[in-house]
Design a protein around this motif. Structure first.
Motif, PDB file in Angstrom:
ATOM      1  N   GLY A 518       0.805  -1.213   0.000  1.00 27.41           N
ATOM      2  CA  GLY A 518       0.000   0.000   0.000  1.00 27.41           C
ATOM      3  C   GLY A 518       0.839   1.264   0.000  1.00 27.41           C
ATOM      4  O   GLY A 518       2.076   1.224  -0.009  1.00 27.41           O
ATOM      5  N   MET A 519       0.131   2.381   0.012  1.00 23.94           N
ATOM      6  CA  MET A 519       0.752   3.702   0.066  1.00 23.94           C
ATOM      7  C   MET A 519      -0.009   4.553   1.069  1.00 23.94           C
ATOM      8  O   MET A 519      -1.248   4.464   1.164  1.00 23.94           O
ATOM      9  N   ASN A 520       0.745   5.367   1.804  1.00 20.15           N
ATOM     10  CA  ASN A 520       0.164   6.279   2.790  1.00 20.15           C
ATOM     11  C   ASN A 520       0.631   7.692   2.476  1.00 20.15           C
ATOM     12  O   ASN A 520       1.842   7.951   2.430  1.00 20.15           O
ATOM     13  N   TRP A 521      -0.330   8.592   2.274  1.00 22.88           N
ATOM     14  CA  TRP A 521      -0.013   9.987   1.968  1.00 22.88           C
ATOM     15  C   TRP A 521      -0.515  10.876   3.092  1.00 22.88           C
ATOM     16  O   TRP A 521      -1.688  10.803   3.473  1.00 22.88           O
ATOM     17  N   TYR A 522       0.386  11.717   3.620  1.00 25.00           N
ATOM     18  CA  TYR A 522       0.066  12.663   4.683  1.00 25.00           C
ATOM     19  C   TYR A 522       0.235  14.079   4.125  1.00 25.00           C
ATOM     20  O   TYR A 522       1.366  14.580   4.032  1.00 25.00           O
ATOM     21  N   PRO A 523      -0.843  14.755   3.717  1.00 25.90           N
ATOM     22  CA  PRO A 523      -0.697  16.138   3.232  1.00 25.90           C
ATOM     23  C   PRO A 523      -0.237  17.096   4.320  1.00 25.90           C
ATOM     24  O   PRO A 523       0.397  18.106   4.047  1.00 25.90           O
ATOM     25  N   ASN A 524      -0.561  16.776   5.562  1.00 26.22           N
ATOM     26  CA  ASN A 524      -0.094  17.525   6.723  1.00 26.22           C
ATOM     27  C   ASN A 524      -0.202  16.588   7.921  1.00 26.22           C
ATOM     28  O   ASN A 524      -0.545  15.414   7.765  1.00 26.22           O
ATOM     29  N   ARG A 525       0.100  17.076   9.094  1.00 28.32           N
ATOM     30  CA  ARG A 525       0.140  16.183  10.254  1.00 28.32           C
ATOM     31  C   ARG A 525      -1.236  15.672  10.668  1.00 28.32           C
ATOM     32  O   ARG A 525      -1.336  14.653  11.354  1.00 28.32           O
ATOM     33  N   HIS A 526      -2.301  16.344  10.277  1.00 29.26           N
ATOM     34  CA  HIS A 526      -3.625  16.012  10.790  1.00 29.26           C
ATOM     35  C   HIS A 526      -4.442  15.109   9.873  1.00 29.26           C
ATOM     36  O   HIS A 526      -5.436  14.533  10.316  1.00 29.26           O
ATOM     37  N   PHE A 527      -4.067  14.989   8.620  1.00 32.33           N
ATOM     38  CA  PHE A 527      -4.882  14.226   7.681  1.00 32.33           C
ATOM     39  C   PHE A 527      -4.020  13.228   6.923  1.00 32.33           C
ATOM     40  O   PHE A 527      -2.826  13.435   6.724  1.00 32.33           O
ATOM     41  N   ALA A 528      -4.668  12.138   6.510  1.00 31.35           N
ATOM     42  CA  ALA A 528      -3.958  11.118   5.737  1.00 31.35           C
ATOM     43  C   ALA A 528      -4.942  10.381   4.851  1.00 31.35           C
ATOM     44  O   ALA A 528      -6.132  10.253   5.173  1.00 31.35           O
TER      45      ALA A 528
END
Length: 563
Positions: A518-528
């Motif tokens: 899989g892949m995990n994307w965090y645009p900022n610390r609060h959302f993924a």
């Protein structure tokens, strides 16, 4: 006064008269001396009056100050650093804003649990983040969590959020002839977690209450994740009593906001639910240092376990209104880091857990009732699907235990880790043998951009990637947050005594293997946003959905918010 006005003025007058004697006659000198004496007396009277007035002013000022001090000490609402009624200086405005310290935050997601830390750690955290002070009340976001506190941080209330919305489905997972299909939807959704952690603090005493509006494998079940009292006044130590998630295994010590994949490996989920898991009554504590970590708890029943209306809940193990003897158990986890450098973290540890008295739910005399246990795991995608690997009820279970090692290694942006556990069920009764099961997993994650995963000494586990404020998603500035690729291999073997001549010792729960990428994307610390593809292989078991062995695939996505 520190000097004598009388002595000074007398000396001045004498000097003047001596200088005038040669110039005047005796009569004229006498007249001059009388005039000077009258002037000196007038000056002395005036100075005496001024000294009295000054003494009275000092006395009045001291009285006012003492009164204000006494009033402030007796008034719990007095603001620190000044007394009520004292004018506010320009340096102490009614509303003030302190910006966050540059570079203080690596942008990692907040925990899915209430923020339980020492008073000193809490004050350090608040000093790092932006803070608004309104009339002595501070409003800020320590560790990314909205918090209201008194000026000295002795009183504080924070509220958080762990929001996990899953959607996806299974394909090429159809049943074989004669099998039940099970709840393997082509597409469906599940509010996997909707926790709202509350932290109530008075200095080093912390109450944590976290309701969970996504507390089951299907939408619509409201439960409790934690409700406990903590004392944090000892160095790097948290003592806890109440409903809690005892920390056992490396995966279970992590916040769910930090998971590699959407779900824990099957073996760690199976082990933790023996005598730990969410909302388990616990008494114990943990202690951490930079290089080692230890935690131990005495545990009891799960929240809702004695509520008959919870009978159909598989999240908390099922409730029973006829429980006459609740389960008791214990957990222990020890971990350390023998190698710690800028580029390398080596983690080693071990966990053990035991339900040394299994619950008695028959309604009979607890000294003569039959106690049972069971194990079952879904193929690591939790949207309400059926178990393919499951033991069914194991009767005459006197004790259930598990133990095993854990290992993790970070090298720069790459992290690999794994755990192995053996599970035993001690059985009582003529001809009955102990049952044994096992499982293991290996996982890897590589951070393509953003801050890589790092070690969290307070959890004794690895945390999620981080996104600094200066690197948050903004295509106009060529900023993309953090992105990682993950891989996962997991096995559980729920077969025991397959060749035993006594059928009561034969337990065919099946062996389940899951491959996940899989892949995990965090645009900022609060959302993924996380996406997993899984392929599972399960040998035949006694489940109606898996009488001949079964394979399948799933694609799942998660939207995550963490505050």
């Amino acid at each position: 006064m520190a000097f004598s006005f009388r002595r000074t003025t007398g000396l001045l007058a004498t000097t003047t008269l001596v200088s005038l004697l040669p110039l005047c006659g005796h009569a004229r000198a006498a007249d001059q001396m009388q005039i000077m004496e009258r002037q000196i007396q007038a000056m002395q009277a005036q100075l005496t009056s001024m000294k009295k007035e000054h003494a009275e002013e000092v006395k009045r000022a001291r009285a006012v100050l003492a009164h204000q001090r006494e009033e402030a000490e007796n008034n719990p609402y007095a603001q620190r650093g000044r007394y009520i009624g004292q004018p506010r200086t320009a340096a102490q405005p009614f509303i003030s804003v302190r910006p966050a310290k540059a570079g203080a935050d690596e942008g990692r997601p907040p925990s899915d649990r209430a923020d339980v830390s020492s008073w000193a750690d809490f004050q350090r955290a608040t000093s790092q983040d932006e803070e608004v002070s309104v009339g002595g009340i501070k409003v800020g976001f320590p560790n990314g969590r909205p918090t209201i506190q008194s000026s000295d941080g002795a009183y504080a209330l924070s509220i958080g959020l762990a929001y996990h919305e899953d959607f996806g489905g299974f394909f090429n997972s159809g049943p074989r002839p004669g099998e039940a299909r099970g709840a393997f939807n082509g597409f469906t959704t599940n509010q996997r977690r909707l926790r709202i952690p509350f932290m109530f603090r008075y200095k080093n005493w912390v109450a944590a209450v976290t309701p969970d509006f996504g507390a089951n494998h299907n939408d619509g079940y409201v439960g409790l994740y934690e409700g406990n009292l903590n004392y944090t006044g000892l160095h790097n130590t948290i003592l806890t009593v109440g409903y809690f998630q005892p920390r056992v295994t490396e995966e279970d010590s992590e916040s769910s906001n930090d998971f590699f994949t959407l779900e824990r490996p099957s073996i760690t989920d199976m082990v933790r639910n023996i005598a730990a898991g969410d909302a388990r009554f616990s008494v114990g504590g943990l202690h951490y240092e930079k290089r080692w970590w230890i935690a131990g708890y005495f545990t009891g029943q799960e929240w809702g376990h004695r509520n008959a209306s919870d009978m159909n809940s598989t999240y908390y193990g099922g409730g029973s209104g006829t429980t006459v003897d609740s389960q008791t158990g214990a957990t222990l986890r020890v971990a350390g880091r023998p190698i710690v450098t800028k580029d390398v973290d080596l983690h080693v540890g071990a966990s053990a857990i035991s339900a040394f008295k299994v619950a008695c739910n028959t309604g009979a005399d607890p000294n003569h009732c039959t106690r049972s246990t069971s194990f079952g795991q879904r193929p690591e995608f939790d949207i309400g699907e059926a178990n393919l690997a499951a033991t069914g009820a194991i009767s005459n279970a006197a004790e259930v235990w598990a133990a095993g090692p854990e290992l993790g290694l970070r090298w720069r942006r790459l992290l690999v880790k794994g755990e192995y556990y053996h599970v035993g069920v001690q059985r009582s009764g003529p001809g009955l043998k102990s049952a044994g099961f096992q499982g293991w997993y290996g996982s890897a994650a590589y951070t393509l951009f953003g801050n890589p995963r790092m070690y969290n000494i307070k959890e004794g586990a690895f945390g999620a990637p981080g996104v600094k404020a200066s690197e948050e998603f903004n295509p106009a500035l060529n900023q993309w947050g953090a992105l990682e690729v993950v891989g996962h291999y997991s096995v559980i073997d729920l077969n025991s005594g397959l060749n035993d001549a006594n059928a009561k010792n034969v337990i065919r729960g099946g062996q389940q293997t899951v491959w996940t990428g899989g892949m995990n994307w965090y645009p900022n610390r609060h959302f993924a946003i996380k996406v997993d593809y899984s392929h599972f292989i399960v040998s035949r078991s006694n489940q109606a959905t898996n009488t001949a062995g079964r394979t399948g695939n799933s694609v799942a996505a998660r939207i995550q918010a963490a505050f």
